[in-house]
Design an enzyme around this catalytic site. Sequence first.
Site, mmCIF file in Angstrom:
data_model
loop_
_atom_site.group_PDB
_atom_site.id
_atom_site.type_symbol
_atom_site.label_atom_id
_atom_site.label_comp_id
_atom_site.label_asym_id
_atom_site.label_seq_id
_atom_site.Cartn_x
_atom_site.Cartn_y
_atom_site.Cartn_z
ATOM 1 N N ASP A 92 -1.773 8.555 1.530
ATOM 2 C CA ASP A 92 -0.989 7.878 2.549
ATOM 3 C C ASP A 92 -1.810 6.664 2.945
ATOM 4 O O ASP A 92 -3.026 6.755 3.116
ATOM 5 C CB ASP A 92 -0.698 8.771 3.750
ATOM 6 C CG ASP A 92 0.462 8.204 4.557
ATOM 7 O OD1 ASP A 92 1.553 8.018 3.999
ATOM 8 O OD2 ASP A 92 0.269 7.910 5.754
ATOM 9 N N LYS A 149 1.738 2.779 -7.160
ATOM 10 C CA LYS A 149 0.580 3.594 -6.767
ATOM 11 C C LYS A 149 0.101 4.421 -7.957
ATOM 12 O O LYS A 149 -1.101 4.560 -8.185
ATOM 13 C CB LYS A 149 0.947 4.541 -5.615
ATOM 14 C CG LYS A 149 0.973 3.911 -4.243
ATOM 15 C CD LYS A 149 1.097 5.023 -3.208
ATOM 16 C CE LYS A 149 1.264 4.520 -1.808
ATOM 17 N NZ LYS A 149 1.453 5.625 -0.837
ATOM 18 N N THR A 170 3.477 10.950 -5.884
ATOM 19 C CA THR A 170 4.101 9.804 -5.223
ATOM 20 C C THR A 170 5.375 9.434 -5.970
ATOM 21 O O THR A 170 5.487 9.697 -7.167
ATOM 22 C CB THR A 170 3.139 8.585 -5.215
ATOM 23 O OG1 THR A 170 3.782 7.490 -4.571
ATOM 24 C CG2 THR A 170 2.733 8.145 -6.604
ATOM 25 N N PHE A 193 2.185 -4.988 -5.029
ATOM 26 C CA PHE A 193 3.359 -4.530 -4.275
ATOM 27 C C PHE A 193 3.065 -4.650 -2.776
ATOM 28 O O PHE A 193 1.971 -5.057 -2.377
ATOM 29 C CB PHE A 193 3.725 -3.084 -4.665
ATOM 30 C CG PHE A 193 2.730 -2.053 -4.205
ATOM 31 C CD1 PHE A 193 1.546 -1.855 -4.906
ATOM 32 C CD2 PHE A 193 2.960 -1.284 -3.061
ATOM 33 C CE1 PHE A 193 0.614 -0.912 -4.489
ATOM 34 C CE2 PHE A 193 2.033 -0.336 -2.638
ATOM 35 C CZ PHE A 193 0.862 -0.156 -3.350
ATOM 36 N N GLY A 194 4.047 -4.280 -1.969
ATOM 37 C CA GLY A 194 3.862 -4.218 -0.512
ATOM 38 C C GLY A 194 3.354 -5.532 0.070
ATOM 39 O O GLY A 194 3.907 -6.609 -0.176
ATOM 40 N N HIS A 198 -8.611 -0.159 -1.304
ATOM 41 C CA HIS A 198 -8.754 1.018 -0.443
ATOM 42 C C HIS A 198 -8.545 2.304 -1.248
ATOM 43 O O HIS A 198 -9.234 3.290 -1.034
ATOM 44 C CB HIS A 198 -7.760 0.923 0.720
ATOM 45 C CG HIS A 198 -6.380 0.486 0.319
ATOM 46 N ND1 HIS A 198 -6.146 -0.625 -0.472
ATOM 47 C CD2 HIS A 198 -5.144 1.011 0.560
ATOM 48 C CE1 HIS A 198 -4.846 -0.774 -0.678
ATOM 49 N NE2 HIS A 198 -4.226 0.211 -0.061
ATOM 50 N N ARG A 199 -7.620 2.281 -2.223
ATOM 51 C CA ARG A 199 -7.403 3.485 -3.048
ATOM 52 C C ARG A 199 -8.613 3.748 -3.946
ATOM 53 O O ARG A 199 -9.029 4.886 -4.119
ATOM 54 C CB ARG A 199 -6.140 3.320 -3.902
ATOM 55 C CG ARG A 199 -4.959 4.123 -3.373
ATOM 56 C CD ARG A 199 -3.711 3.940 -4.220
ATOM 57 N NE ARG A 199 -3.166 2.612 -4.046
ATOM 58 C CZ ARG A 199 -2.528 2.217 -2.950
ATOM 59 N NH1 ARG A 199 -2.318 3.058 -1.960
ATOM 60 N NH2 ARG A 199 -2.093 0.977 -2.842
ATOM 61 N N ASN A 217 6.115 6.261 -5.806
ATOM 62 C CA ASN A 217 5.829 4.834 -5.944
ATOM 63 C C ASN A 217 5.085 4.590 -7.266
ATOM 64 O O ASN A 217 3.907 4.920 -7.397
ATOM 65 C CB ASN A 217 4.980 4.415 -4.722
ATOM 66 C CG ASN A 217 4.618 2.944 -4.730
ATOM 67 O OD1 ASN A 217 4.587 2.301 -5.779
ATOM 68 N ND2 ASN A 217 4.315 2.420 -3.553
HETATM 69 P P1 IMP Z 1 3.046 5.180 2.196
HETATM 70 O O1 IMP Z 1 1.615 5.499 1.883
HETATM 71 O O2 IMP Z 1 3.970 5.664 1.134
HETATM 72 O O3 IMP Z 1 3.429 5.579 3.578
HETATM 73 O O4 IMP Z 1 3.229 3.604 2.141
HETATM 74 C C1 IMP Z 1 2.238 2.770 2.530
HETATM 75 C C2 IMP Z 1 2.755 1.353 2.689
HETATM 76 O O5 IMP Z 1 1.610 0.563 3.001
HETATM 77 C C3 IMP Z 1 3.341 0.767 1.415
HETATM 78 O O6 IMP Z 1 4.712 0.900 1.347
HETATM 79 C C4 IMP Z 1 2.930 -0.701 1.546
HETATM 80 O O7 IMP Z 1 3.836 -1.377 2.346
HETATM 81 C C5 IMP Z 1 1.612 -0.615 2.272
HETATM 82 N N1 IMP Z 1 0.520 -0.541 1.277
HETATM 83 C C6 IMP Z 1 -0.285 0.513 1.002
HETATM 84 N N2 IMP Z 1 -1.145 0.212 0.021
HETATM 85 C C7 IMP Z 1 -0.878 -1.043 -0.341
HETATM 86 C C8 IMP Z 1 -1.445 -1.909 -1.315
HETATM 87 O O8 IMP Z 1 -2.339 -1.573 -2.102
HETATM 88 N N3 IMP Z 1 -0.910 -3.140 -1.369
HETATM 89 C C9 IMP Z 1 0.082 -3.573 -0.541
HETATM 90 N N4 IMP Z 1 0.660 -2.810 0.370
HETATM 91 C C10 IMP Z 1 0.178 -1.535 0.472
#
Ligand code: IMP
Length: 196
Positions: free
Chosen positions: A77, A16, A11, A156-157, A184-185, A13
């Site tokens: 994802d 993450k 990743t 985050f997010g 969820h992770r 990120n």
């Molecule tokens: P991707 O998996 O890189 O496509 O991104 C998933 C997106 O879902 C992230 O950019 C966040 O906006 C949101 N997201 C996924 N997991 C989390 C979390 O644990 N906390 C908050 N937002 C999340």
Amino acid sequence: MNLPEKLVIATGNYNKYREFEYIIKKIVGHDIKTKIIFAPEISKLTIDETGSTYAENAILKAEAWSKKINLPCLADDSGLEVEILNGAPGLYSARIVEGDDDKKIKWLLENLNNKNNRNAKFVAVLALKIPGEKIILSEGTCKGKINKYPAGNNGFGYDPVFIPEGFNLTFAQMDFKSKNLISHRAEAFKNLIKLP
Ligand code: IMP
């Protein structure tokens, strides 16, 4: 399943990566022998998330990284699914609107304005690719509700507006450890490690 000697968290990120590092150590044990590596410390890679499911995108990321660096790669994802919005922003959580996390939270709160049903869940699909072996997938979810306003500075997010079931704090108000015991992770990783 046994984890390989080295595991790259595939990743860009850093949040993450930090979460996975904690989750893996917590679940497998702190004496874990596996070296956990943040992918951008080894190489650079941009991947277009062109899949139509979380699984397809997680596979794209795990395969592209492991092809590039020839090491075991774990990708995820993930997204936030809101019941009354028919699962949106879902797969498009990272890009539902242009701009930073505050803009995405604003979009979400505007779409839930005056709505009583605030049920939502986070979903994560993990893909583990060990070079030369078949890819392994697992999934985890975390149910909760969307708060009426952002609260807290951690994570985050969408963390400032997500209240997990059984709590009255948002993920962003909870400390790092508490979020990562129930996220969820974490659930997806527990399911991965259970596989033969
Ligand atoms: P991707 O998996 O890189 O496509 O991104 C998933 C997106 O879902 C992230 O950019 C966040 O906006 C949101 N997201 C996924 N997991 C989390 C979390 O644990 N906390 C908050 N937002 C999340």
